[in-house]
Motif scaffolding. Structure first.
Motif, PDB file in Angstrom:
ATOM      1  N   ASP A  81       9.248   6.908  -7.082  1.00 31.02           N
ATOM      2  CA  ASP A  81      10.375   7.848  -7.114  1.00 31.02           C
ATOM      3  C   ASP A  81      10.791   8.263  -5.704  1.00 31.02           C
ATOM      4  N   GLU A  82       9.799   8.416  -4.817  1.00 32.04           N
ATOM      5  CA  GLU A  82      10.118   8.758  -3.432  1.00 32.04           C
ATOM      6  C   GLU A  82      10.930   7.635  -2.780  1.00 32.04           C
ATOM      7  N   PHE A  83      10.562   6.400  -3.089  1.00 34.05           N
ATOM      8  CA  PHE A  83      11.319   5.260  -2.562  1.00 34.05           C
ATOM      9  C   PHE A  83      12.753   5.281  -3.086  1.00 34.05           C
ATOM     10  N   LYS A  84      12.914   5.615  -4.359  1.00 44.16           N
ATOM     11  CA  LYS A  84      14.254   5.703  -4.947  1.00 44.16           C
ATOM     12  C   LYS A  84      15.077   6.797  -4.261  1.00 44.16           C
ATOM     13  N   LYS A  85      14.422   7.898  -3.909  1.00 43.16           N
ATOM     14  CA  LYS A  85      15.129   8.980  -3.211  1.00 43.16           C
ATOM     15  C   LYS A  85      15.623   8.514  -1.848  1.00 43.16           C
ATOM     16  N   PHE A 107       0.815  -1.220   0.000  1.00 40.76           N
ATOM     17  CA  PHE A 107       0.000   0.000   0.000  1.00 40.76           C
ATOM     18  C   PHE A 107       0.847   1.266   0.000  1.00 40.76           C
ATOM     19  N   MET A 108       2.116   1.146   0.330  1.00 41.15           N
ATOM     20  CA  MET A 108       2.977   2.326   0.378  1.00 41.15           C
ATOM     21  C   MET A 108       3.234   2.904  -1.010  1.00 41.15           C
ATOM     22  N   PHE A 109       2.888   2.125  -2.045  1.00 40.71           N
ATOM     23  CA  PHE A 109       2.999   2.603  -3.430  1.00 40.71           C
ATOM     24  C   PHE A 109       1.630   2.980  -4.002  1.00 40.71           C
TER      25      PHE A 109
END
Length: 264
Positions: free
Chosen positions: A256-260, A156-158
């Motif tokens: 993208d936030e996860f990638k950051k 759910f975080m995505f």
């Protein structure tokens, strides 16, 4: 000068003196009234503030937990975006654990394998990756020597259909102090007063050996009934495979936030 004029002048001076004295007395009376009014208005507010600070229902002020008074804080669990902000400022951990409530309830920062201490469980209930990225930046702002970040992933975080929680506040992040809005709210608001009242009542009812105060952000389930394990598991699976199927939309922005987070 005639006698009549002298008498008139004397009377006028006496009358003027009496008026002046009466004016001074009235001013003193009004000043005393104003002070009494201010004191009667301020004392209850100050009393509420002191009571909320001592009880500390959200565990923000880090006041001592007194058994039977404030050792049980039922409002703390749902206020993680508030108290974890101030905990980071105070503890300045070099290891942080991030994720959703599953991480919050599963990984103890004091686990021996986590060699880099102090460690802190910075997981947020229903937190998405934007919130986690901002809280990681808050941790870095308060601890430049941050060494290890452990992330627990949830589907759910995505999910783009799940926005940030109302309790999330940009203003309180990357600060080294409690912002004024939070300070006033947790000290003088009626909601804080009701939370303090609930804390005292709950602390009086709950036995002290069944209380875990959420040290270092870790808030596990306590006194879990083994008979309910199957139903809890089925509920979680239903949320994943039924609930998310009906209301799930993958978000490139959250990816993208996860990638950051990974790149920091």
């Amino acid at each position: 000068m005639s006698i009549n004029n002298q008498l008139s002048s004397t009377y006028s001076q006496a009358s003027s003196s009496q008026k002046s004295e009466k004016s001074v007395l009235n001013k003193r009376r009004y000043r005393r009234y104003n002070w009494l009014f201010l004191m009667s208005a301020l004392l209850p507010v100050v009393a509420v503030g002191i009571f909320n600070i001592i009880v500390d229902p959200y565990d923000v002020f880090n006041t001592p937990n007194l058994l039977g008074i404030n050792h049980s804080k039922p409002r703390k669990d749902n206020s993680d975006r508030l108290f974890k902000t101030t905990d980071i400022i105070r503890i300045k951990p070099v290891t942080v654990l991030m994720g959703s409530s599953r991480t919050k309830r599963a990984i103890d920062p004091n686990y021996p394998a986590l060699k880099h201490q102090p460690a802190y469980n910075l997981a947020l209930t229903k937190g998405n990756f934007y919130e986690l990225r901002r809280y990681l930046e808050h941790a870095i702002a308060n601890q430049k020597e941050l060494d290890l970040v452990v992330i627990g992933l949830d589907l759910f975080m995505f999910n783009s259909l799940m926005g940030t929680r109302e309790s999330f506040s940009e203003q309180r992040l990357e600060k080294k102090y409690i912002i004024l809005a939070d300070l006033l709210n947790i000290t003088f608001s009626l909601d804080a007063l009701f939370a303090s009242q609930e804390t005292v009542i709950d602390s009086n009812k709950n036995p002290t050996n069944n209380i875990f105060d959420g040290e270092n952000g870790f808030i596990p389930y306590l006194n879990v009934d083994p008979k309910k394990t199957k139903s809890r598991f089925e509920k979680i699976m239903n949320n994943y495979y039924v609930g998310y199927k009906r209301g799930y939309q993958s978000s490139n922005q959250l990816l993208d936030e996860f990638k950051k987070i990974v790149s920091k």
